[in-house]
Design a protein around this motif. Structure first.
Motif, PDB file in Angstrom:
ATOM      1  N   LEU A 179       0.816  -1.233   0.000  1.00 20.90           N
ATOM      2  CA  LEU A 179       0.000   0.000   0.000  1.00 20.90           C
ATOM      3  C   LEU A 179       0.847   1.279   0.000  1.00 20.90           C
ATOM      4  CD1 LEU A 179      -3.141  -1.000   2.128  1.00 20.90           C
ATOM      5  CD2 LEU A 179      -2.985  -0.656  -0.344  1.00 20.90           C
ATOM      6  N   PRO A 180       1.919   1.364   0.823  1.00 14.77           N
ATOM      7  CA  PRO A 180       2.760   2.566   0.749  1.00 14.77           C
ATOM      8  C   PRO A 180       3.369   2.761  -0.648  1.00 14.77           C
ATOM      9  CG  PRO A 180       3.287   1.288   2.710  1.00 14.77           C
ATOM     10  CD  PRO A 180       2.339   0.466   1.904  1.00 14.77           C
ATOM     11  N   ILE A 181       3.743   1.662  -1.319  1.00 20.08           N
ATOM     12  CA  ILE A 181       4.318   1.774  -2.670  1.00 20.08           C
ATOM     13  C   ILE A 181       3.260   2.332  -3.624  1.00 20.08           C
ATOM     14  CG2 ILE A 181       5.205   0.440  -4.641  1.00 20.08           C
ATOM     15  CD1 ILE A 181       6.414  -1.518  -2.577  1.00 20.08           C
ATOM     16  N   ILE A 182       2.025   1.798  -3.499  1.00 20.96           N
ATOM     17  CA  ILE A 182       0.943   2.242  -4.389  1.00 20.96           C
ATOM     18  C   ILE A 182       0.607   3.710  -4.129  1.00 20.96           C
ATOM     19  CG2 ILE A 182      -1.527   1.916  -4.891  1.00 20.96           C
ATOM     20  CD1 ILE A 182      -0.965  -1.145  -4.349  1.00 20.96           C
ATOM     21  N   GLU A 183       0.696   4.098  -2.850  1.00 15.63           N
ATOM     22  CA  GLU A 183       0.408   5.495  -2.510  1.00 15.63           C
ATOM     23  C   GLU A 183       1.455   6.429  -3.132  1.00 15.63           C
ATOM     24  OE1 GLU A 183      -0.418   7.253   1.802  1.00 15.63           O
ATOM     25  OE2 GLU A 183      -1.573   5.457   1.271  1.00 15.63           O
TER      26      GLU A 183
END
Length: 433
Positions: free
Chosen positions: A362-366
């Motif tokens: 999720l942090p990467i996608i954000e």
């Protein structure tokens, strides 16, 4: 066991057109990967939920301009031996030729299901001409037009009735298939692995007379080896040795969990190797590439790296695959191949906890969200791994239809970066949240 449908017949009756129609139902192996030559004659098709492999024998006849009749007959014999169902194609516009008759003669003697497919029935006038094909004595005639696809549905409905159901596996051991073109050293590798202690070899009668299963259990590794090396020397098989080994390879590949693709260091990766590699990928099998005869290559400190990069270029986009350099003759690093295959098998069964997946992804996608399309922003809410024979991930989001291939590949690369999935194809799905 894999179901193989072989399309046989003399040249120019439309075998390749039918092949393309059948395989493109799933955009199978007909999509051109760069670096792959046009000679792609086998692919995966699906009809009413049943998957099967289709082989266009026409692509294997050398010098087809002068109708190489001996080669065509040779192939029909191989198809009779290896295929589950045979589609015998004839051309309704030219009627029956001598070559058709001689092929029919061979097929009548086989005990395989044969479907006579009269092609090029492009208008109703030609339907009346189908009757002459009953003289083959092979039962019902299926009139089709492989150009427009008319009649192929009725044909396939009947074909799939002859498929064997995949028998439930009697062994739970991992299965590794050793595949590759003739003379790359498959037999020598098996002999080197098995060694002189022949007691660990229990040839369970294979599916065909020479696809042998060998139970390997030593040095802490236990698995089934599927040996495809047994290519019988046939008198005229020179023309068709490639076709024959492909048939044999497909059968072994569908049965295996991990495919060990052996290539010759001197000759490098050839188009047939790439075809087999992509077939393994399409079938969601693990893969290890084994470069044999490495002792014959003059080396400096960069050779391995350069060779590896060339291979990865040719098999892209799925290039996260272990590559092992060996010399079976010198017994160098042969156990490395087995360790690599075991690791790939573990990766294939790997399950990532949902919480860990979301914490990492999720942090990467954000930081790198999917590009917006028509002013709409895609928001990926959470990710989970779906149960399957190989790693599958579902990304839940508001607008799954807006996510394009490059972003999918980006996510796959990130998954590979953070969780080791070396050697295993990953499937990614976007679902509506």
């Amino acid at each position: 066991m894999s179901n193989i449908v072989a399309i046989v017949g003399r040249p120019n009756v439309g075998k390749s057109t039918l092949f393309n129609r059948l395989t493109e139902t799933r955009k199978a192996i007909v999509d051109d990967f760069s670096g792959v030559t046009r000679d792609r004659h086998y692919g995966v098709a699906e009809w009413i939920g049943k998957q099967f492999t289709v082989i266009d024998t026409g692509g294997y006849v050398a010098n087809s301009e002068d109708v190489f009749e001996a080669a065509i007959r040779e192939q029909v014999l191989i198809a009779i031996e290896e295929a589950s169902v045979i589609l015998f194609m004839a051309d309704v516009t030219t009627g029956i030729t001598d070559l058709d008759d001689s092929i029919a003669d061979m097929l009548r003697r086989s005990d395989k299901p044969v479907f006579v497919v009269a092609n090029k029935v492009d208008n109703n006038m030609l339907v009346n001409d189908l009757h002459e094909f009953y003289s083959f004595g092979l039962g019902e005639i299926y009139g089709i037009s492989s150009m427009t696809g008319s009649g192929t549905g009725e044909l396939l409905d009947e074909v799939v009735k002859h498929f064997e159901d995949a028998d439930s596996d009697e062994t739970t051991l991992p299965k590794y298939a050793i595949v590759g073109r003739p003379n790359v050293g498959k037999s020598s590798l098996i002999n080197a692995l098995v060694g002189k202690e022949r007691n660990i070899v229990t040839p369970i009668a294979g599916t065909t007379r020479d696809s042998i299963h060998i139970h390997y259990n030593q040095f802490g590794h236990e698995f089934m080896l599927i040996d495809t090396a047994g290519l019988r020397k046939k008198t005229k098989v020179k023309e068709n040795i490639e076709f024959y080994s492909v048939m044999r390879t497909i059968k072994a590949l569908e049965e295996a969990d991990v495919v060990i693709l052996m290539i010759d260091a001197v000759e490098g990766l050839e188009s047939q190797d790439i075809n087999i590699f992509h077939l393994a990928e399409k079938n969601k099998k693990g893969a290890v590439i084994l470069v044999n005869k490495w002792d014959l290559i003059e080396k400096n400190h960069k050779t391995t790296k350069v060779f590896e990069d060339q291979i990865r270029d040719k098999i892209a986009p799925f290039s996260d695959v272990p590559i092992v350099f060996t010399s079976v003759q010198e017994k160098q690093r042969i156990f490395k191949a087995i360790e690599a295959a075991s690791k790939v098998y573990e990766n294939k069964l790997k399950k990532i906890p949902t919480s860990k997946l979301n914490d990492v992804m999720l942090p990467i996608i954000e930081a790198y969200p999917p590009p917006s399309l028509k002013g709409k922003y895609v928001k990926i809410k959470y990710i989970t791994q779906i149960n399957g024979a190989s790693p599958m991930f579902a990304f839940f989001c508001n607008l799954p239809q807006y996510i394009k291939e490059p972003y999918k590949r980006f996510l796959e690369n990130k998954l590979r970066e953070h969780f080791d999935f070396s050697g295993v194809p990953i499937q990614i799905y976007f679902r509506q949240k």
